[in-house]
Design a protein around this motif. Structure first.
Motif, PDB file in Angstrom:
ATOM      1  N   ASN A 129      36.860 -13.554  27.667  1.00 39.77           N
ATOM      2  CA  ASN A 129      38.301 -13.315  27.711  1.00 39.77           C
ATOM      3  C   ASN A 129      38.732 -13.537  29.155  1.00 39.77           C
ATOM      4  O   ASN A 129      37.965 -14.102  29.943  1.00 39.77           O
ATOM      5  CB  ASN A 129      38.680 -11.930  27.157  1.00 39.77           C
ATOM      6  N   GLU A 130      39.907 -13.107  29.514  1.00 33.34           N
ATOM      7  CA  GLU A 130      40.423 -13.379  30.853  1.00 33.34           C
ATOM      8  C   GLU A 130      39.700 -12.596  31.953  1.00 33.34           C
ATOM      9  O   GLU A 130      39.820 -12.928  33.122  1.00 33.34           O
ATOM     10  CB  GLU A 130      41.915 -13.079  30.912  1.00 33.34           C
ATOM     11  N   GLU A 131      38.926 -11.579  31.576  1.00 35.40           N
ATOM     12  CA  GLU A 131      38.233 -10.754  32.561  1.00 35.40           C
ATOM     13  C   GLU A 131      36.727 -10.977  32.631  1.00 35.40           C
ATOM     14  O   GLU A 131      36.114 -10.774  33.678  1.00 35.40           O
ATOM     15  CB  GLU A 131      38.468  -9.250  32.277  1.00 35.40           C
ATOM     16  N   THR A 132      36.106 -11.366  31.526  1.00 39.36           N
ATOM     17  CA  THR A 132      34.639 -11.364  31.485  1.00 39.36           C
ATOM     18  C   THR A 132      34.083 -12.494  30.622  1.00 39.36           C
ATOM     19  O   THR A 132      34.788 -13.034  29.765  1.00 39.36           O
ATOM     20  CB  THR A 132      34.124  -9.997  30.972  1.00 39.36           C
ATOM     21  N   MET A 133      32.809 -12.807  30.861  1.00 35.61           N
ATOM     22  CA  MET A 133      32.033 -13.717  30.005  1.00 35.61           C
ATOM     23  C   MET A 133      30.727 -13.009  29.673  1.00 35.61           C
ATOM     24  O   MET A 133      30.162 -12.307  30.514  1.00 35.61           O
ATOM     25  CB  MET A 133      31.702 -15.024  30.732  1.00 35.61           C
ATOM     26  N   GLN A 134      30.241 -13.222  28.461  1.00 38.29           N
ATOM     27  CA  GLN A 134      28.965 -12.643  28.026  1.00 38.29           C
ATOM     28  C   GLN A 134      28.178 -13.686  27.256  1.00 38.29           C
ATOM     29  O   GLN A 134      28.752 -14.488  26.518  1.00 38.29           O
ATOM     30  CB  GLN A 134      29.189 -11.445  27.103  1.00 38.29           C
ATOM     31  N   ILE A 135      26.872 -13.647  27.422  1.00 37.26           N
ATOM     32  CA  ILE A 135      25.960 -14.438  26.604  1.00 37.26           C
ATOM     33  C   ILE A 135      25.173 -13.422  25.794  1.00 37.26           C
ATOM     34  O   ILE A 135      24.570 -12.501  26.362  1.00 37.26           O
ATOM     35  CB  ILE A 135      25.030 -15.304  27.473  1.00 37.26           C
ATOM     36  N   ALA A 136      25.195 -13.558  24.468  1.00 31.76           N
ATOM     37  CA  ALA A 136      24.628 -12.526  23.599  1.00 31.76           C
ATOM     38  C   ALA A 136      23.849 -13.143  22.441  1.00 31.76           C
ATOM     39  O   ALA A 136      24.033 -14.316  22.106  1.00 31.76           O
ATOM     40  CB  ALA A 136      25.745 -11.631  23.063  1.00 31.76           C
ATOM     41  N   LEU A 137      22.986 -12.323  21.836  1.00 29.68           N
ATOM     42  CA  LEU A 137      22.199 -12.722  20.662  1.00 29.68           C
ATOM     43  C   LEU A 137      22.384 -11.709  19.547  1.00 29.68           C
ATOM     44  O   LEU A 137      22.582 -10.524  19.800  1.00 29.68           O
ATOM     45  CB  LEU A 137      20.699 -12.735  20.981  1.00 29.68           C
ATOM     46  N   ASN A 138      22.230 -12.174  18.315  1.00 26.51           N
ATOM     47  CA  ASN A 138      22.131 -11.303  17.155  1.00 26.51           C
ATOM     48  C   ASN A 138      20.647 -11.032  16.930  1.00 26.51           C
ATOM     49  O   ASN A 138      19.904 -11.909  16.502  1.00 26.51           O
ATOM     50  CB  ASN A 138      22.739 -11.983  15.931  1.00 26.51           C
ATOM     51  N   GLY A 139      20.212  -9.826  17.238  1.00 24.33           N
ATOM     52  CA  GLY A 139      18.803  -9.453  17.092  1.00 24.33           C
ATOM     53  C   GLY A 139      18.375  -9.198  15.660  1.00 24.33           C
ATOM     54  O   GLY A 139      17.222  -8.850  15.408  1.00 24.33           O
ATOM     55  N   GLU A 140      19.289  -9.362  14.713  1.00 27.64           N
ATOM     56  CA  GLU A 140      19.000  -9.245  13.276  1.00 27.64           C
ATOM     57  C   GLU A 140      18.411  -7.891  12.883  1.00 27.64           C
ATOM     58  O   GLU A 140      17.773  -7.750  11.856  1.00 27.64           O
ATOM     59  CB  GLU A 140      18.065 -10.366  12.835  1.00 27.64           C
ATOM     60  N   ASN A 141      18.592  -6.904  13.735  1.00 27.26           N
ATOM     61  CA  ASN A 141      18.061  -5.553  13.506  1.00 27.26           C
ATOM     62  C   ASN A 141      16.548  -5.527  13.295  1.00 27.26           C
ATOM     63  O   ASN A 141      16.027  -4.635  12.611  1.00 27.26           O
ATOM     64  CB  ASN A 141      18.793  -4.860  12.356  1.00 27.26           C
ATOM     65  N   ILE A 142      15.864  -6.513  13.894  1.00 28.29           N
ATOM     66  CA  ILE A 142      14.401  -6.456  13.822  1.00 28.29           C
ATOM     67  C   ILE A 142      13.922  -5.255  14.622  1.00 28.29           C
ATOM     68  O   ILE A 142      14.628  -4.745  15.488  1.00 28.29           O
ATOM     69  CB  ILE A 142      13.733  -7.748  14.342  1.00 28.29           C
ATOM     70  N   LYS A 143      12.743  -4.799  14.332  1.00 24.25           N
ATOM     71  CA  LYS A 143      12.161  -3.676  15.063  1.00 24.25           C
ATOM     72  C   LYS A 143      11.074  -4.208  15.986  1.00 24.25           C
ATOM     73  O   LYS A 143      10.214  -4.977  15.569  1.00 24.25           O
ATOM     74  CB  LYS A 143      11.611  -2.651  14.087  1.00 24.25           C
ATOM     75  N   ILE A 144      11.137  -3.794  17.233  1.00 31.50           N
ATOM     76  CA  ILE A 144      10.152  -4.201  18.216  1.00 31.50           C
ATOM     77  C   ILE A 144       9.257  -2.988  18.519  1.00 31.50           C
ATOM     78  O   ILE A 144       9.750  -1.903  18.821  1.00 31.50           O
ATOM     79  CB  ILE A 144      10.825  -4.798  19.476  1.00 31.50           C
ATOM     80  N   LYS A 145       7.962  -3.159  18.364  1.00 36.39           N
ATOM     81  CA  LYS A 145       6.985  -2.070  18.504  1.00 36.39           C
ATOM     82  C   LYS A 145       6.793  -1.690  19.969  1.00 36.39           C
ATOM     83  O   LYS A 145       7.080  -2.483  20.869  1.00 36.39           O
ATOM     84  CB  LYS A 145       5.652  -2.500  17.901  1.00 36.39           C
ATOM     85  N   PRO A 146       6.280  -0.483  20.217  1.00 35.71           N
ATOM     86  CA  PRO A 146       5.987  -0.092  21.598  1.00 35.71           C
ATOM     87  C   PRO A 146       5.076  -1.116  22.275  1.00 35.71           C
ATOM     88  O   PRO A 146       4.125  -1.617  21.666  1.00 35.71           O
ATOM     89  CB  PRO A 146       5.279   1.254  21.449  1.00 35.71           C
ATOM     90  N   ASN A 147       5.411  -1.454  23.513  1.00 35.68           N
ATOM     91  CA  ASN A 147       4.670  -2.412  24.348  1.00 35.68           C
ATOM     92  C   ASN A 147       4.671  -3.837  23.806  1.00 35.68           C
ATOM     93  O   ASN A 147       3.938  -4.680  24.316  1.00 35.68           O
ATOM     94  CB  ASN A 147       3.240  -1.940  24.584  1.00 35.68           C
ATOM     95  N   GLU A 148       5.463  -4.107  22.804  1.00 34.50           N
ATOM     96  CA  GLU A 148       5.566  -5.462  22.274  1.00 34.50           C
ATOM     97  C   GLU A 148       6.590  -6.257  23.078  1.00 34.50           C
ATOM     98  O   GLU A 148       7.604  -5.727  23.532  1.00 34.50           O
ATOM     99  CB  GLU A 148       6.000  -5.422  20.801  1.00 34.50           C
ATOM    100  N   THR A 149       6.319  -7.535  23.256  1.00 36.94           N
ATOM    101  CA  THR A 149       7.247  -8.466  23.898  1.00 36.94           C
ATOM    102  C   THR A 149       7.564  -9.570  22.906  1.00 36.94           C
ATOM    103  O   THR A 149       6.663 -10.118  22.282  1.00 36.94           O
ATOM    104  CB  THR A 149       6.628  -9.076  25.172  1.00 36.94           C
ATOM    105  N   ILE A 150       8.850  -9.868  22.764  1.00 31.66           N
ATOM    106  CA  ILE A 150       9.261 -10.968  21.893  1.00 31.66           C
ATOM    107  C   ILE A 150       9.985 -12.024  22.720  1.00 31.66           C
ATOM    108  O   ILE A 150      10.689 -11.711  23.683  1.00 31.66           O
ATOM    109  CB  ILE A 150      10.143 -10.507  20.708  1.00 31.66           C
ATOM    110  N   LYS A 151       9.791 -13.270  22.333  1.00 30.10           N
ATOM    111  CA  LYS A 151      10.459 -14.394  22.972  1.00 30.10           C
ATOM    112  C   LYS A 151      11.859 -14.509  22.389  1.00 30.10           C
ATOM    113  O   LYS A 151      12.035 -14.464  21.169  1.00 30.10           O
ATOM    114  CB  LYS A 151       9.656 -15.670  22.718  1.00 30.10           C
TER     115      LYS A 151
END
Length: 163
Positions: A129-151
């Motif tokens: 908008n006139e004040e800000t820009m954002q780059i965002a993703l839809n994470g699809e409500n997946i669950k990420i486990k403790p200490n897990e890294t996803i690309k």
């Protein structure tokens, strides 16, 4: 151009990592908590809007039946079907939103491309908008486990001549 974007800090033990190689950014998300974490709407980068409100834009919709042009102040549908009216897709109030890529055409400057350079799994947005820009993703409500890294998806930002 990429220097204006700041990597967002997340809550709940989630951490975003960005590895820039020129104009291309590889992103990953790590869960540093002891609990499984759901990933929903994930804002990756934010920046103050540096372009005037009358800067012309072009952006893609969720599919090629939705395309947008107009200005930073107001994007307008110029294709057959609206992402928000026809497909009933979510858009934050007060924000313009395009999928996959946005091109800004500032006066007396070269165009700026902000886009997703991969399609591993997640759908990506550029919101503005006139004040800000954002780059965002839809994470699809997946669950990420403790200490897990996803690309996550790759981001590409370039200012130059595309003719």
């Amino acid at each position: 151009m990429r220097h204006i974007f700041k990597l967002n800090q997340l809550n709940n033990g989630l951490r975003l990592y960005a590895n820039w190689q020129g104009n291309l950014c590889d992103l990953s998300l790590t869960n540093n908590s002891d609990n499984e974490q759901p990933i929903g709407d994930l804002t990756l980068f934010s920046a103050d809007m540096i372009f005037p409100s009358d800067t012309k834009i072009y952006g893609e919709g969720y599919n090629m039946l939705s395309q947008y042009d107009g200005t930073v102040k107001e994007s307008k549908l110029f294709a057959s079907f609206s992402d928000y009216d026809h497909y009933k897709l979510y858009k934050p109030e007060g924000m313009n939103q395009v999928y996959n890529m946005l091109i800004l055409y500032p006066e007396r400057q070269k165009p700026v491309l902000i886009g997703f350079a991969s399609c591993f799994r997640f759908s990506g947005w550029v919101r503005f908008n006139e004040e800000t820009m954002q780059i965002a993703l839809n994470g699809e409500n997946i669950k990420i486990k403790p200490n897990e890294t996803i690309k996550l998806e790759q981001i590409y930002i370039e200012q130059g001549d595309y003719s």
